[in-house]
Motif scaffolding. Structure first.
Motif, mmCIF file in Angstrom:
data_model
loop_
_atom_site.group_PDB
_atom_site.id
_atom_site.type_symbol
_atom_site.label_atom_id
_atom_site.label_comp_id
_atom_site.label_asym_id
_atom_site.label_seq_id
_atom_site.Cartn_x
_atom_site.Cartn_y
_atom_site.Cartn_z
ATOM 1 N N PHE A 17 0.849 -1.187 0.000
ATOM 2 C CA PHE A 17 0.000 0.000 0.000
ATOM 3 C C PHE A 17 0.886 1.240 0.000
ATOM 4 C CE2 PHE A 17 -2.440 -3.328 2.076
ATOM 5 C CZ PHE A 17 -3.688 -3.232 1.459
ATOM 6 N N LEU A 48 -3.285 0.317 -3.823
ATOM 7 C CA LEU A 48 -2.959 -1.073 -3.506
ATOM 8 C C LEU A 48 -2.243 -1.669 -4.714
ATOM 9 C CD1 LEU A 48 -3.120 -3.854 -2.121
ATOM 10 C CD2 LEU A 48 -5.497 -4.017 -2.924
ATOM 11 N N VAL A 50 -10.441 -3.867 1.768
ATOM 12 C CA VAL A 50 -9.595 -4.001 0.579
ATOM 13 C C VAL A 50 -10.216 -4.938 -0.450
ATOM 14 C CG1 VAL A 50 -7.511 -3.521 1.907
ATOM 15 C CG2 VAL A 50 -8.236 -5.885 1.573
#
Length: 289
Positions: free
Chosen positions: A139, A149, A194
């Protein structure tokens, strides 16, 4: 290092090493037992120091110069992150930022070694790097508030996912396998899933500090149940509920000291904060004793 138990001092000086540069970022590579220390200024570099007492604790091992690969307009505040965790073909490498660019180096690289790969990560300086301990993912956060990401299973060319904050990103940390915590200069703590897509990327939860002070750094507790937060005015503790939502702030110190960084001692649960005057302070929750 553990401490603060059974009458032991919370801080004990074990080893020290004088260096000729001012670090802007540090990370430990547990696989090679090396400390990675990035520094800016006229000679941007990553210095490697031993973390094995038998090899000479903190003894310098080698230096990887970043200046030879410096891009035009890059700032001199590099960040560094070990890639040893999470499992990938890059587990013996580290990532370093310089301005808006990210570089990946072999941890055994010599001073003149070129990066394995380098790419432009953003249109603004990278301010934070964080390697996931759960997957082969990196990240990055930037001065303009973007969070990217990166998939380390393949050569990075574009981010897998991007999230956006209004101001500079100051911290990134995985709370669980799927939840990423960010802090920013607009005084916000934001939790991101995420796994979730969608445009724009929406946060799981958001917490705004009452005084609106910019967050300089935040750090999740070893039990993943609270977050230590440093602002220019105080050191705070925010409780996490079910790892994904926030409860009101408890002020630890206000107005007495200006702190610039914070971490948790995983062995004792104590909070360690560094001040702008070079001091190191330790705070303990006596209710748990």
């Amino acid at each position: 290092a553990s401490g603060g138990r059974d009458g032991e001092p919370s801080l004990q000086l074990m080893h020290s090493q004088v260096v000729d540069h001012q670090p802007t970022s540090m990370d430990a590579d547990h696989k090679t037992q090396l400390l990675l220390s990035a520094s800016g200024g006229a000679q941007c570099r990553v210095s490697l120091h031993a973390l094995n007492p038998e090899a000479g604790f903190l003894a310098p091992r080698r230096v990887v110069a970043l200046n030879n690969h410096m891009h035009a307009g890059a700032s001199a505040s590099p960040r560094v992150a070990s890639l040893s965790s999470g499992g990938s073909h890059l587990s013996s490498h580290f990532a370093a930022s310089l301005g808006a660019y990210l570089h990946i180096y072999d941890i055994g690289a010599s001073a003149s070694h070129s990066p394995l790969v380098a790419w432009k990560a953003d249109n603004a300086d990278v301010t934070v790097l964080h390697k996931s301990h759960h997957a082969a993912a990196l990240f990055s956060g930037s001065a303009k508030g973007t969070i990217h990401l990166w998939d380390l299973h393949q050569k990075p060319s574009k981010p897998v996912t991007t999230w956006t904050l209004p101001r500079k990103v100051t911290s990134l940390e995985m709370v669980t396998e799927h939840l990423l915590l960010s802090s920013s200069e607009d005084g916000q703590l934001v939790m991101w899933d995420v796994r979730k897509g969608g445009t724009p990327r929406k946060p799981v939860s958001r917490f705004q500090l009452n005084n609106g002070s910019p967050v300089r750094k935040c750090c999740v507790s070893p039990l993943r149940d609270s977050v230590a937060v440093v602002t220019p005015k105080e050191l705070l503790c925010v409780q996490l509920v079910s790892s994904s939502s926030f409860k009101p702030v408890a002020s630890i110190v206000s107005g007495q000291q200006v702190f610039v960084d914070v971490l948790w001692n995983t062995a004792t649960g104590e909070i360690v904060a560094t001040g702008d005057d070079g001091s190191v302070s330790v705070f303990r929750d006596f209710r748990s004793r």
